[in-house]
Write a protein that holds these residues in place. Structure first.
Motif, PDB file in Angstrom:
ATOM      1  N   ASN A  57       3.723 -15.405 -47.879  1.00 31.54           N
ATOM      2  CA  ASN A  57       3.344 -16.308 -46.801  1.00 31.54           C
ATOM      3  C   ASN A  57       4.179 -17.569 -46.950  1.00 31.54           C
ATOM      4  O   ASN A  57       4.061 -18.274 -47.950  1.00 31.54           O
ATOM      5  CB  ASN A  57       1.855 -16.646 -46.865  1.00 31.54           C
ATOM      6  CG  ASN A  57       0.990 -15.447 -46.590  1.00 31.54           C
ATOM      7  OD1 ASN A  57       1.272 -14.657 -45.691  1.00 31.54           O
ATOM      8  ND2 ASN A  57      -0.075 -15.299 -47.351  1.00 31.54           N
ATOM      9  N   ALA A  58       5.036 -17.839 -45.965  1.00 32.03           N
ATOM     10  CA  ALA A  58       5.892 -19.019 -46.020  1.00 32.03           C
ATOM     11  C   ALA A  58       5.052 -20.273 -45.782  1.00 32.03           C
ATOM     12  O   ALA A  58       4.040 -20.239 -45.092  1.00 32.03           O
ATOM     13  CB  ALA A  58       6.993 -18.910 -44.971  1.00 32.03           C
ATOM     14  N   VAL A  59       5.497 -21.372 -46.357  1.00 27.36           N
ATOM     15  CA  VAL A  59       4.837 -22.662 -46.231  1.00 27.36           C
ATOM     16  C   VAL A  59       5.841 -23.636 -45.625  1.00 27.36           C
ATOM     17  O   VAL A  59       7.022 -23.622 -45.999  1.00 27.36           O
ATOM     18  CB  VAL A  59       4.371 -23.162 -47.618  1.00 27.36           C
ATOM     19  CG1 VAL A  59       3.777 -24.548 -47.535  1.00 27.36           C
ATOM     20  CG2 VAL A  59       3.380 -22.191 -48.241  1.00 27.36           C
TER      21      VAL A  59
ATOM     22  N   ALA B  13       8.126 -11.931 -44.593  1.00 23.15           N
ATOM     23  CA  ALA B  13       7.673 -13.318 -44.718  1.00 23.15           C
ATOM     24  C   ALA B  13       6.792 -13.609 -43.509  1.00 23.15           C
ATOM     25  O   ALA B  13       7.181 -13.333 -42.376  1.00 23.15           O
ATOM     26  CB  ALA B  13       8.868 -14.267 -44.736  1.00 23.15           C
ATOM     27  N   THR B  14       5.608 -14.142 -43.746  1.00 25.75           N
ATOM     28  CA  THR B  14       4.691 -14.480 -42.653  1.00 25.75           C
ATOM     29  C   THR B  14       4.651 -15.985 -42.493  1.00 25.75           C
ATOM     30  O   THR B  14       4.372 -16.717 -43.445  1.00 25.75           O
ATOM     31  CB  THR B  14       3.279 -13.929 -42.932  1.00 25.75           C
ATOM     32  OG1 THR B  14       3.367 -12.514 -43.110  1.00 25.75           O
ATOM     33  CG2 THR B  14       2.332 -14.247 -41.788  1.00 25.75           C
TER      34      THR B  14
ATOM     35  N   ILE C 100      10.642 -11.473 -40.607  1.00 22.12           N
ATOM     36  CA  ILE C 100       9.858 -12.697 -40.485  1.00 22.12           C
ATOM     37  C   ILE C 100       8.841 -12.509 -39.365  1.00 22.12           C
ATOM     38  O   ILE C 100       9.202 -12.312 -38.201  1.00 22.12           O
ATOM     39  CB  ILE C 100      10.761 -13.908 -40.220  1.00 22.12           C
ATOM     40  CG1 ILE C 100      11.738 -14.051 -41.388  1.00 22.12           C
ATOM     41  CG2 ILE C 100       9.920 -15.168 -40.034  1.00 22.12           C
ATOM     42  CD1 ILE C 100      12.753 -15.143 -41.220  1.00 22.12           C
ATOM     43  N   ASP C 101       7.561 -12.548 -39.741  1.00 26.77           N
ATOM     44  CA  ASP C 101       6.446 -12.376 -38.807  1.00 26.77           C
ATOM     45  C   ASP C 101       6.038 -13.748 -38.278  1.00 26.77           C
ATOM     46  O   ASP C 101       5.627 -14.601 -39.063  1.00 26.77           O
ATOM     47  CB  ASP C 101       5.275 -11.715 -39.536  1.00 26.77           C
ATOM     48  CG  ASP C 101       4.066 -11.492 -38.642  1.00 26.77           C
ATOM     49  OD1 ASP C 101       4.050 -11.966 -37.490  1.00 26.77           O
ATOM     50  OD2 ASP C 101       3.115 -10.842 -39.126  1.00 26.77           O
TER      51      ASP C 101
ATOM     52  N   PRO D 180      10.052 -12.424 -27.869  1.00 27.48           N
ATOM     53  CA  PRO D 180      10.038 -13.516 -28.837  1.00 27.48           C
ATOM     54  C   PRO D 180       8.766 -13.587 -29.674  1.00 27.48           C
ATOM     55  O   PRO D 180       8.706 -14.324 -30.658  1.00 27.48           O
ATOM     56  CB  PRO D 180      10.209 -14.772 -27.975  1.00 27.48           C
ATOM     57  CG  PRO D 180       9.893 -14.370 -26.597  1.00 27.48           C
ATOM     58  CD  PRO D 180      10.106 -12.898 -26.495  1.00 27.48           C
ATOM     59  N   ALA D 181       7.729 -12.798 -29.312  1.00 21.70           N
ATOM     60  CA  ALA D 181       6.496 -12.784 -30.096  1.00 21.70           C
ATOM     61  C   ALA D 181       6.541 -11.746 -31.219  1.00 21.70           C
ATOM     62  O   ALA D 181       5.671 -11.728 -32.087  1.00 21.70           O
ATOM     63  CB  ALA D 181       5.298 -12.515 -29.188  1.00 21.70           C
ATOM     64  N   LEU D 182       7.563 -10.889 -31.207  1.00 20.38           N
ATOM     65  CA  LEU D 182       7.677  -9.849 -32.238  1.00 20.38           C
ATOM     66  C   LEU D 182       8.390 -10.386 -33.473  1.00 20.38           C
ATOM     67  O   LEU D 182       9.154 -11.345 -33.400  1.00 20.38           O
ATOM     68  CB  LEU D 182       8.438  -8.644 -31.690  1.00 20.38           C
ATOM     69  CG  LEU D 182       7.742  -7.860 -30.581  1.00 20.38           C
ATOM     70  CD1 LEU D 182       8.635  -6.737 -30.088  1.00 20.38           C
ATOM     71  CD2 LEU D 182       6.406  -7.319 -31.063  1.00 20.38           C
TER      72      LEU D 182
END
Length: 143
Positions: free
Chosen positions: A57-59, A75-76, A103-104, A119-121
């Motif tokens: 989970n990216a910050v 990476a979310t 990248i989610d 662009p939402a994918l």
């Protein structure tokens, strides 16, 4: 003769100064010369990058050296982004061509680049790269 301007101080560079897209001039003592350096290069030199070898989970503000040599990594991005949130990703071992970084956007949208993709994918990175995502005007923008 060109005007010469004095440098008001030699204080450390602030985060606001790094937020610009300008080039910065630094003194390279080993070469005894001034060099121009981009914001990304300067931040990379001054900051500690986190090596990532698994899904994460990216910050906001995170600097990620993503090693996909053992397999693909996701990476979310946080769902609750605020204007100016930044995320930096680097393929420091050159493995994204073999195993991609995905990248989610986690409910956010990427900037529409006109290629017909939604662009939402999630965005798939399958070539060696270093880039920054910036949340601006309600979209994740690649810099």
């Amino acid at each position: 003769m060109a005007d010469i301007k004095r440098v008001p101080s030699l204080d450390p560079i602030t985060a606001a100064e790094l937020a610009s897209d300008d080039l910065h001039v630094i003194w390279d003592a080993s070469a005894a010369t001034f060099k121009r350096i981009s914001k990304v290069e300067l931040v990379r030199a001054l900051a500690a990058w986190e090596v990532v070898i698994a899904d994460f989970n990216a910050v906001g503000g995170g600097l990620y050296d993503v090693d996909t040599s053992a397999g693909a990594i996701a990476a979310t991005i946080p769902a609750d982004l605020v204007e100016g949130d930044r995320f930096a990703f680097n393929d420091f071992v050159g493995s994204w061509g073999t195993h991609a970084l995905t990248i989610d956007p986690n409910g956010n949208e990427f900037e529409d680049i006109g290629d017909g993709s939604d662009p939402a994918l999630p965005m798939t990175c399958d070539a060696t790269a270093q880039f920054e995502l910036v949340f601006a005007d309600g979209k994740l923008r690649v810099r």
